[in-house]
Write an enzyme that holds these catalytic residues in place. Structure first.
Site, PDB file in Angstrom:
ATOM      1  N   GLU A   1      -4.749  -6.608  14.777  1.00  0.00           N
ATOM      2  CA  GLU A   1      -4.221  -5.299  14.383  1.00  0.00           C
ATOM      3  C   GLU A   1      -5.345  -4.252  14.438  1.00  0.00           C
ATOM      4  OE1 GLU A   1      -0.654  -4.805  11.518  1.00  0.00           O
ATOM      5  OE2 GLU A   1      -2.360  -4.146  10.331  1.00  0.00           O
TER       6      GLU A   1
ATOM      7  N   LYS B   1       9.240  -0.749  14.273  1.00  0.00           N
ATOM      8  CA  LYS B   1       9.813  -0.446  12.951  1.00  0.00           C
ATOM      9  C   LYS B   1      10.877   0.640  13.070  1.00  0.00           C
ATOM     10  CE  LYS B   1       5.619  -1.145  10.162  1.00  0.00           C
ATOM     11  NZ  LYS B   1       4.662  -0.504   9.275  1.00  0.00           N
TER      12      LYS B   1
ATOM     13  N   LYS C   1       0.843  -1.202   0.000  1.00  0.00           N
ATOM     14  CA  LYS C   1       0.000   0.000   0.000  1.00  0.00           C
ATOM     15  C   LYS C   1       0.880   1.255   0.000  1.00  0.00           C
ATOM     16  CE  LYS C   1      -3.503   2.328   2.756  1.00  0.00           C
ATOM     17  NZ  LYS C   1      -4.490   2.215   3.818  1.00  0.00           N
TER      18      LYS C   1
ATOM     19  N   HIS D   1      -5.430 -33.049  17.827  1.00  0.00           N
ATOM     20  CA  HIS D   1      -4.300 -33.838  18.334  1.00  0.00           C
ATOM     21  C   HIS D   1      -3.189 -32.934  18.837  1.00  0.00           C
ATOM     22  CE1 HIS D   1      -6.150 -37.523  16.778  1.00  0.00           C
ATOM     23  NE2 HIS D   1      -6.625 -36.701  15.857  1.00  0.00           N
TER      24      HIS D   1
ATOM     25  N   GLY E   1      -4.900  -1.788   4.879  1.00  0.00           N
ATOM     26  CA  GLY E   1      -4.056  -2.894   4.423  1.00  0.00           C
ATOM     27  C   GLY E   1      -4.669  -4.262   4.688  1.00  0.00           C
ATOM     28  N   ARG E   2      -5.176  -4.464   5.904  1.00  0.00           N
ATOM     29  CA  ARG E   2      -5.707  -5.797   6.253  1.00  0.00           C
ATOM     30  C   ARG E   2      -7.103  -6.027   5.691  1.00  0.00           C
ATOM     31  NH1 ARG E   2      -4.660  -2.495  10.318  1.00  0.00           N
ATOM     32  NH2 ARG E   2      -6.332  -1.714  11.648  1.00  0.00           N
TER      33      ARG E   2
ATOM     34  N   GLU F   1      10.601  -4.595   4.658  1.00  0.00           N
ATOM     35  CA  GLU F   1      10.737  -5.998   4.265  1.00  0.00           C
ATOM     36  C   GLU F   1      10.391  -6.200   2.785  1.00  0.00           C
ATOM     37  OE1 GLU F   1       9.111  -4.780   6.877  1.00  0.00           O
ATOM     38  OE2 GLU F   1       8.866  -6.251   8.493  1.00  0.00           O
TER      39      GLU F   1
HETATM   40  O1  F6P Z   1       3.102  -3.209   9.835  1.00  0.00           O
HETATM   41  C1  F6P Z   1       1.752  -3.158   9.685  1.00  0.00           C
HETATM   42  C2  F6P Z   1       1.318  -2.795   8.301  1.00  0.00           C
HETATM   43  O2  F6P Z   1       1.251  -1.405   8.171  1.00  0.00           O
HETATM   44  C3  F6P Z   1      -0.007  -3.450   8.000  1.00  0.00           C
HETATM   45  O3  F6P Z   1      -1.090  -2.765   8.471  1.00  0.00           O
HETATM   46  C4  F6P Z   1       0.057  -3.592   6.531  1.00  0.00           C
HETATM   47  O4  F6P Z   1      -0.877  -4.521   6.075  1.00  0.00           O
HETATM   48  C5  F6P Z   1       1.483  -4.036   6.353  1.00  0.00           C
HETATM   49  O5  F6P Z   1       2.193  -3.280   7.304  1.00  0.00           O
HETATM   50  C6  F6P Z   1       2.066  -3.846   4.987  1.00  0.00           C
HETATM   51  O6  F6P Z   1       2.006  -2.522   4.560  1.00  0.00           O
HETATM   52  P1  F6P Z   1       2.191  -2.140   3.043  1.00  0.00           P
HETATM   53  O7  F6P Z   1       1.114  -2.769   2.254  1.00  0.00           O
HETATM   54  O8  F6P Z   1       2.129  -0.643   3.016  1.00  0.00           O
HETATM   55  O9  F6P Z   1       3.543  -2.645   2.612  1.00  0.00           O
END
Ligand code: F6P
Length: 549
Positions: free
Chosen positions: A353, A513, A206, A385, A267-268, A212
């Site tokens: 979240e 972060k 987003k 299990h 995002g979620r 990462e």
């Molecule tokens: O670290 C949390 C977050 O901001 C989430 O809410 C989001 O889904 C994820 O990181 C990834 O963010 P992006 O889509 O901006 O890379």
């Protein structure tokens, strides 16, 4: 802003809890032959049976009253109307617009967002069709066989969950892979399975600023360019999904190969947007639109059904009942469906979240009640299990959701009957338990002595009265999955409303972060100010770090 504990309904629920908390569901079922029917709701093929909960008619009336007094109806209307209910980020919350299947306009700041939504859906259709038909070719003119989604959090968990759940719809010869973790193992393991000439990378972010994702994307790009021998290859092997055009261009992806979405999609909650591009590529755009249509059905139900017959509202209210009145601090989600193996992980982000918050909407720190439970789970029957012992006989009260489809895509004789029997049986066992007399009667048929029987009885007794709801569908089609996911999304929203928190921001992920960004250079030699433990861990890593990092 309503503090739920200050409502008359909350006080009434407290008093009601005192009266009913000792009632046993066994008795409730035997006293009331219609209980299952009265405490069930249906939507299309979905049966939501919530009769195995520690509730009476009055409980449901009071919980509905609580929803009324906390303004749930008003909040639902405000969300759908495009108001900026994500106040701390100043944004509307309109994942529902992404699956709006009618001509109704949806406005944000006076502008209809629907033309943009339809334009991106049509761009997704053109693109996925060309990949699936082999007219989109890689740098060496070969068709794409593998799609690698690079993203994390909402840009990964929703897409991977849905893609896995809908494997029976994958086009033959086209495979999806997901890289989320910055641990080099994740990318390396995926790259080992694919060929550069036939691989398409979808960089989903987003913000296009997530460390990462950008690190994984750059390494994937290096891998591709090294193997195909040209920077030009990037244009045919990388596309982006983002709200941040400038960052996509800076990364080197042609904006013509960017799929846009908007800041009013959390995002979620974004799998319905172009973030679902990898889903749509492997299952095809028609099936992707069936997924949207399933969610839309739930949106309409959620928007219009009376609170007492509104499935997400009832799911939310039951969660509040256990969390705030019985003190249940976790909630287990148990899909009896191997294809939903990532559903609990997806739901962890969606729920925790969203509702893992301790500041109320008016900025006060919440101290007189708790919010968001820990959400966890695993597919059945494996889970039986592993941790079901604790669910049946542990000291914690853990409400469970059982999710199961009547039909399997992989019908091997007997398997589905056994799977479904186990699902139904576990819910029954949790509800009814086994009394000491029943345990003793069973043991008396054995060769054990009287003393041995007496010693064993407490260990073989099940208190029961452990609550669960069961969500049953005919078959896990794209539409059924869309319905299931949307139910949970709206449940989470309703709970956030009741708990008087903002469910659509996630400030709690920022501090870690920030600190990680400061520590990276220190792992590579520079110095920083830290507490003794942090300094010790950095020093250990520097002494022992391996080559090539
Ligand atoms: O670290 C949390 C977050 O901001 C989430 O809410 C989001 O889904 C994820 O990181 C990834 O963010 P992006 O889509 O901006 O890379």
């Amino acid at each position: 802003m309503v503090d739920p504990t200050h409502t008359a309904a909350w006080r009434a629920l407290r008093a009601h809890h005192e009266k009913v908390s000792d009632l046993h569901m066994r008795a409730l079922f035997s006293d009331d032959p219609d209980r299952a029917v009265r405490f069930s709701l249906t939507l299309n093929d979905l049966l939501f049976d919530y009769s195995k909960n520690r509730i009476t008619d009055q409980t449901i009336s009071l919980l509905t009253e609580l929803c009324e007094q906390c303004g749930v109806r008003d909040w639902i209307a405000r969300m759908f109307s495009g108001e900026a209910i994500n106040e701390t980020e100043g944004r509307a919350v309109l994942h529902t617009a992404l699956r709006n299947r009618e001509d109704r306009s949806v406005t944000v700041d006076g502008a209809d967002v629907m033309p943009g939504v339809r334009r991106v859906l049509s761009q997704m259709r053109d693109f996925t069709t060309s990949v699936r038909e082999g007219t989109w070719t890689g740098h060496t003119a070969r068709a794409i066989t593998d799609v690698v989604n690079i993203g994390i959090g909402g840009s990964d968990l929703g897409p991977v969950m849905v893609t896995e759940a809908l494997r029976p719809y994958w086009k033959q010869g086209l495979r999806a892979h997901f890289v989320s973790n910055v641990d080099g193992t994740h990318l390396s393991e995926v790259l080992r399975q694919v060929q550069p000439e036939t691989t398409l990378f979808i960089i989903a972010s987003k913000t296009f600023a997530t460390q990462e994702t950008l690190v994984n994307a750059r390494s994937a790009r290096r891998w591709l360019v090294e193997r195909l021998g040209s920077e030009d290859a990037v244009a045919k092997h990388f596309v982006a999904v983002s709200t941040n055009r400038d960052a996509v261009v800076e990364f080197g992806i042609d904006p013509a190969h960017m799929f846009e979405f908007w800041d009013w999609v959390g995002g979620r909650y974004s799998l319905w947007s172009a973030v679902g591009l990898c889903i749509a590529t492997v299952i095809g755009m028609d099936h992707f639109e069936e997924l949207l249509a399933g969610a839309y059905e739930v949106d309409e139900h959620f928007r219009t059904a009376p609170l007492r017959e509104n499935i997400p509202v009832v799911m939310a209210a039951l969660g509040v009942w256990y969390h705030n009145f019985f003190g249940a601090s976790s909630h287990a989600v148990l899909p009896y469906d191997q294809s939903l193996h990532r559903f609990p992980a997806y739901l962890q982000q969606a729920d925790m979240e969203s509702n893992g918050k301790s500041a109320s909407r008016d900025g006060a720190i919440i101290s007189d009640y708790t919010t968001g439970p820990v959400v966890w789970g695993e597919p059945g029957t494996n889970a039986q299990h592993a941790f079901f012992q604790l669910l049946h006989q542990g000291t914690h009260l853990i409400p469970c959701d059982f999710i199961v489809a009547a039909q399997s895509y992989n019908a091997i004789p007997l398997h589905q009957d056994i799977l479904v029997a186990n699902c139904i049986a576990q819910a029954e066992a949790m509800m009814r338990g086994k009394t000491a007399d029943e345990a003793r009667a069973e043991l008396e048929h054995s060769d054990l002595s009287e003393d041995q029987v007496t010693a064993l009885v407490p260990h073989k007794t099940f208190a029961g009265n452990r609550p669960s709801s069961t969500l049953m569908v005919e078959k896990l089609t794209p539409g059924a999955l869309g319905r299931l996911v949307a139910l949970y999304e709206h449940k989470i929203f309703v709970q956030g409303v009741i708990w008087n928190i903002y469910s659509f921001d996630q400030w709690g992920v920022e501090l870690g972060k920030q600190l990680a960004k400061a520590i990276v250079p220190e792992l590579r030699g520079s110095e920083g100010e830290h507490d003794g433990s942090t300094r010790q861990l950095i020093a250990y890593y520097r002494r022992h770090k391996g080559p090539g990092t």
